[in-house]
Design an enzyme around this catalytic site. Sequence first.
Site, PDB file in Angstrom:
ATOM      1  N   ASP A   1     -17.704   8.728 -12.212  1.00  0.00           N
ATOM      2  CA  ASP A   1     -16.380   9.178 -12.669  1.00  0.00           C
ATOM      3  C   ASP A   1     -15.327   9.044 -11.570  1.00  0.00           C
ATOM      4  OD1 ASP A   1     -17.518   9.960 -15.128  1.00  0.00           O
ATOM      5  OD2 ASP A   1     -18.025  11.925 -14.335  1.00  0.00           O
TER       6      ASP A   1
ATOM      7  N   GLU B   1     -14.862  10.648 -24.287  1.00  0.00           N
ATOM      8  CA  GLU B   1     -14.448  11.509 -23.174  1.00  0.00           C
ATOM      9  C   GLU B   1     -13.669  10.691 -22.151  1.00  0.00           C
ATOM     10  OE1 GLU B   1     -18.116  13.252 -21.962  1.00  0.00           O
ATOM     11  OE2 GLU B   1     -19.050  11.354 -21.454  1.00  0.00           O
TER      12      GLU B   1
END
Length: 321
Positions: free
Chosen positions: A39, A209
């Site tokens: 991420d 997401e």
Amino acid sequence: MFPTLKRLQRWAARCAFAAALPLAQAAPWTLTGAIGTHDPHLYKSSSTWWLFETTDNGGIAVKYSANGTAWTQGGPIFSSGLAWWKNYLPTNKTAMVWAPGCGEYNGLGYCYYAVSSFGSQKSAIGLATSAGGIAAGQWVDQGAVLTSKSGDGYNAIDPAFVLAANGDPYLVFGSFWNGIHITRVSKVNLKPPSGGIVNIAKDTASGIENGFVVRKGSYYYLFVSKGACCQGANSTYRIAVGRSTAITGPYADKSGVSMMSGGGTVLASSGSRFKGPGGQSLLADGSVMAWHAYDAQNNGAPVLFIGNVTWGSDGWPQAVW
């Protein structure tokens, strides 16, 4: 004639400089150093490239680079964790931080981040600020600015900051439970007011997401990760995008399918070696994207990728690999 040492050094310097410049091709850069990541949130200040990332072993993880290609692991923010994090973590964890979204706003360094556990809607988005910017490193805890619990209409993780065309700051967030959301935040303390949360993307079939919004021209582009992360080489993540003329939507993909109905034009998906690309972030001008993918030849380890984003004449970003 053999080249002199000085000529070789000048040639190497030019190559290193060119590698850090935007290239008119959709191919990842060649990266060195600390490239294990998950991420990645990319930010570029005047002289330094920064990268903030998910970690499960303490604080908000930070990398830095002089050119965007050679990366060094820095010391984490809040390396020992904060007492309030424990309210959103399993009992065997004291410091687990997900998908930070960090940068600078009016000279203030900010870092939003999520505290949660896998598969749980009991989550919190925290905020840290640093007077004088990121490099000053004077991080102060501002507490949880957004929380969620079982039964809420959203999951308070994966925060990303964005400015609207009129200068108003917003926070994009959300994962799985009704997907991606957006809310205004205060220009003074960067915290959201009560209410005012707008749902801007869903995908009940694949999951969605890591929402990230970039303003370019007359459009706002919503980049998302769809599918399953965190399963190594079995991950099914893919990066997709839609756009809107308003920051709060509605967003639709290149084919006109609403992102509230599962739409999203795919920009990156699994290859033969690197699987599940996702967790993406971009520079504010949309010129460069960072993401992770899982290396099937190295036990599914998450690896950092950075590449230039090529924008077509139709106004849409093209595939990044």
